[in-house]
Design an enzyme around this catalytic site. Structure first.
Site, PDB file in Angstrom:
ATOM      1  CB  CYS A 112      -1.086   0.082   1.122  1.00 37.39           C
ATOM      2  SG  CYS A 112      -2.056  -1.341   1.299  1.00 37.39           S
ATOM      3  CG  HIS A 252      -2.968   3.122   3.385  1.00 36.39           C
ATOM      4  ND1 HIS A 252      -3.713   3.117   2.360  1.00 36.39           N
ATOM      5  CD2 HIS A 252      -2.709   1.849   3.865  1.00 36.39           C
ATOM      6  CE1 HIS A 252      -4.027   1.917   2.197  1.00 36.39           C
ATOM      7  NE2 HIS A 252      -3.646   0.942   3.264  1.00 36.39           N
ATOM      8  CG  ASN A 282      -7.031  -0.423   2.620  1.00 33.73           C
ATOM      9  OD1 ASN A 282      -6.587  -0.004   1.563  1.00 33.73           O
ATOM     10  ND2 ASN A 282      -6.548  -0.962   3.568  1.00 33.73           N
TER      11      ASN A 282
HETATM   12  O1  UT7 Z   1      -3.814  -1.602   3.835  1.00 33.20           O
HETATM   13  C1  UT7 Z   1      -3.363  -2.383   4.973  1.00 33.20           C
HETATM   14  C2  UT7 Z   1      -4.605  -3.327   5.192  1.00 33.20           C
HETATM   15  N1  UT7 Z   1      -5.041  -3.685   6.289  1.00 33.20           N
HETATM   16  C3  UT7 Z   1      -5.162  -3.068   7.385  1.00 33.20           C
HETATM   17  O2  UT7 Z   1      -5.028  -2.033   7.489  1.00 33.20           O
HETATM   18  C4  UT7 Z   1      -5.969  -4.053   8.526  1.00 33.20           C
HETATM   19  C5  UT7 Z   1      -5.605  -3.517   9.833  1.00 33.20           C
HETATM   20  N2  UT7 Z   1      -6.382  -4.219  10.904  1.00 33.20           N
HETATM   21  C6  UT7 Z   1      -7.413  -4.006  11.182  1.00 33.20           C
HETATM   22  O3  UT7 Z   1      -8.030  -3.030  10.516  1.00 33.20           O
HETATM   23  C7  UT7 Z   1      -8.414  -4.646  12.032  1.00 33.20           C
HETATM   24  O4  UT7 Z   1      -7.261  -5.775  12.704  1.00 33.20           O
HETATM   25  C8  UT7 Z   1      -9.440  -5.273  11.704  1.00 33.20           C
HETATM   26  C9  UT7 Z   1     -10.675  -4.444  11.406  1.00 33.20           C
HETATM   27  C10 UT7 Z   1      -9.047  -6.237  10.365  1.00 33.20           C
HETATM   28  C11 UT7 Z   1     -10.078  -6.485  12.733  1.00 33.20           C
HETATM   29  O5  UT7 Z   1     -10.415  -5.794  13.692  1.00 33.20           O
HETATM   30  P1  UT7 Z   1     -10.063  -6.296  15.345  1.00 33.20           P
HETATM   31  O6  UT7 Z   1     -10.578  -5.300  16.134  1.00 33.20           O
HETATM   32  O7  UT7 Z   1      -8.590  -6.472  15.077  1.00 33.20           O
HETATM   33  O8  UT7 Z   1     -11.041  -7.554  15.263  1.00 33.20           O
HETATM   34  P2  UT7 Z   1     -10.709  -8.922  15.538  1.00 33.20           P
HETATM   35  O9  UT7 Z   1      -9.675  -9.475  14.331  1.00 33.20           O
HETATM   36  O10 UT7 Z   1      -9.659  -9.180  17.178  1.00 33.20           O
HETATM   37  O11 UT7 Z   1     -11.938  -9.588  15.509  1.00 33.20           O
HETATM   38  C12 UT7 Z   1     -12.636  -9.369  16.809  1.00 33.20           C
HETATM   39  C13 UT7 Z   1     -14.003 -10.436  16.411  1.00 33.20           C
HETATM   40  C14 UT7 Z   1     -13.564 -11.804  16.189  1.00 33.20           C
HETATM   41  O12 UT7 Z   1     -14.754 -12.606  16.846  1.00 33.20           O
HETATM   42  P3  UT7 Z   1     -14.185 -13.513  17.853  1.00 33.20           P
HETATM   43  O13 UT7 Z   1     -13.289 -14.340  17.479  1.00 33.20           O
HETATM   44  O14 UT7 Z   1     -13.968 -12.647  19.044  1.00 33.20           O
HETATM   45  O15 UT7 Z   1     -15.809 -14.200  18.188  1.00 33.20           O
HETATM   46  C15 UT7 Z   1     -14.115 -11.711  14.796  1.00 33.20           C
HETATM   47  O16 UT7 Z   1     -14.364 -12.953  14.241  1.00 33.20           O
HETATM   48  O17 UT7 Z   1     -14.533  -9.632  15.532  1.00 33.20           O
HETATM   49  C16 UT7 Z   1     -15.206 -10.880  14.347  1.00 33.20           C
HETATM   50  N3  UT7 Z   1     -15.126 -10.135  13.089  1.00 33.20           N
HETATM   51  C17 UT7 Z   1     -16.122  -9.661  12.565  1.00 33.20           C
HETATM   52  N4  UT7 Z   1     -17.434  -9.545  13.064  1.00 33.20           N
HETATM   53  C18 UT7 Z   1     -18.274  -8.748  12.214  1.00 33.20           C
HETATM   54  C19 UT7 Z   1     -14.143 -10.146  12.318  1.00 33.20           C
HETATM   55  N5  UT7 Z   1     -14.434  -9.390  11.186  1.00 33.20           N
HETATM   56  C20 UT7 Z   1     -15.688  -9.124  11.304  1.00 33.20           C
HETATM   57  C21 UT7 Z   1     -16.983  -8.568  10.495  1.00 33.20           C
HETATM   58  N6  UT7 Z   1     -18.118  -8.465  11.186  1.00 33.20           N
HETATM   59  N7  UT7 Z   1     -16.587  -7.945   9.295  1.00 33.20           N
END
Ligand code: UT7
Length: 325
Positions: A112, A252, A282
């Site tokens: 990115c 970004h 993004n």
């Molecule tokens: O250009 C660079 C590209 N990438 C990035 O910049 C990504 C950087 N990371 C992030 O933005 C965040 O880590 C995410 C948005 C991807 C995830 O947020 P998080 O607060 O780190 O959530 P998590 O992965 O810890 O997930 C928390 C919960 C999980 O459920 P359990 O296991 O606690 O029951 C996930 O399964 O949220 C769940 N979850 C969702 N729930 C509803 C993950 N994605 C979703 C979703 N809708 N889309």
């Protein structure tokens, strides 16, 4: 001498997809996506649309604004991670769409951070006297490599393109300083496992879903803020400026929480940070030039303003560029 931004352009697909639309096909909700990412909508290509067409439209807008004809473009650089074809990339398709006549073109892949890397490359080539007008385009069709059954990634991404036309300028305008970095220890945080020469496409790679982008979201999140902070501070030091001198920060657009955390750590007024992630999500390499173009065309960013562009991405790559518009 310096390298100045003459004009800009951007392009988004026509199809706007809301979080509620996604919640009809995967287990997610508008509330989760807004709260965790700040994203409300994204623009996605239709199946029949060509990714490079977004780059062509963004490039045409920049050329029209600059009143520069396609045959006056001396070099085309297309920063992209997911080209129209692995070989020969996206740049020849964009060149064809723009009607360039024999000028060199190449793709630049740097996660990115590709657009920020591209500015530094273009700056060097212009300063070396090799090229007059350089058209730099960030182009990404992330929807084509997204696993639409994986709620952890598919809600995050959008398609789009942004362009700038660059040319020789005065020493006190354009690119005033930059800082680029790479950290290969983090190379598996964001990757697309198959389809390259390491794991060529096969029935097995398709069955295992290895042609989709894989991401360790939490790992990316933790790295992103310190990476963008370090590069912003270093690029400003190279430019001989401080955060007090900065009119606009364009980070970004990966996650609103990453942007807010960066803003806080830099001690910058949030009113001076350009944010469009709520609308466009993004768009990887395209995110900074789209935000820059929207900032310029809306009149928020004015000529003479000092703007810091900073990004992180797959590789891991990260960096920043300081511009005086
Ligand atoms: O250009 C660079 C590209 N990438 C990035 O910049 C990504 C950087 N990371 C992030 O933005 C965040 O880590 C995410 C948005 C991807 C995830 O947020 P998080 O607060 O780190 O959530 P998590 O992965 O810890 O997930 C928390 C919960 C999980 O459920 P359990 O296991 O606690 O029951 C996930 O399964 O949220 C769940 N979850 C969702 N729930 C509803 C993950 N994605 C979703 C979703 N809708 N889309």
């Amino acid at each position: 001498m310096g390298t100045r931004v003459v004009a800009s352009g951007s392009s988004l697909p026509a199809r706007c997809v809301t979080n509620a639309d996604l919640a009809k096909v995967i287990d997610t909700s508008d509330a989760w996506v807004v709260q965790r990412t700040g994203i409300r909508t994204r623009f996605l290509l239709e199946a029949a649309e060509e990714p490079s067409a977004m780059g062509v439209e963004a490039g045409k807008k920049a050329l029209a604004q600059a009143k520069v004809l396609p045959d006056q473009v001396d070099l085309l650089v297309v920063a992209t991670n997911f080209p129209d074809m692995i070989c020969p990339g996206s740049s020849p398709f964009v060149s064809a769409g723009l009607g360039l006549r024999g000028s060199p073109f190449f793709d630049l892949t740097a996660g990115c951070t590709g657009f920020v890397y591209g500015l530094v490359v273009a700056d060097g080539l212009i300063r070396a006297g090799l090229y007059g007008h350089v058209l730099l385009i960030g182009l990404e069709a992330l929807s084509r490599v997204t696993d639409w059954s994986d709620r952890r990634t598919c809600v995050l991404f959008g398609d789009g393109a942004g362009a700038v036309l660059l040319e020789k300028g005065d020493p006190d305008e354009g690119i005033l300083g930059s800082a680029l970095y790479g950290d290969h220890e983090k190379l598996f945080l964001l990757h697309l496992p198959a389809g390259g020469t390491r794991a060529p496409a096969s029935r097995e790679t398709v069955d295992k879903g290895e042609h989709y982008l894989k991401m360790e979201g939490a790992g990316v999140f933790r790295s992103a803020v310190p990476m963008m902070e370090e590069s912003t501070r270093q690029a400003l030091a190279v430019a001989g400026l401080t955060l007090e001198d900065v009119d606009w920060v364009i980070p970004h657009q990966a996650n609103i929480r990453i942007i807010d955390s960066l803003t806080h750590r830099l001690g910058v007024d949030p009113e001076h940070v350009i944010v469009n992630i709520d609308r466009v999500a993004n768009t990887s390499t395209a995110s900074i030039p789209i935000a820059l173009d929207e900032g310029l065309r809306s009149g928020r960013i004015a000529r003479g303003d000092v703007v810091v562009l900073t990004a992180f991405g797959a590789g891991a790559t990260y960096g920043a560029v300081v511009l005086r518009m």
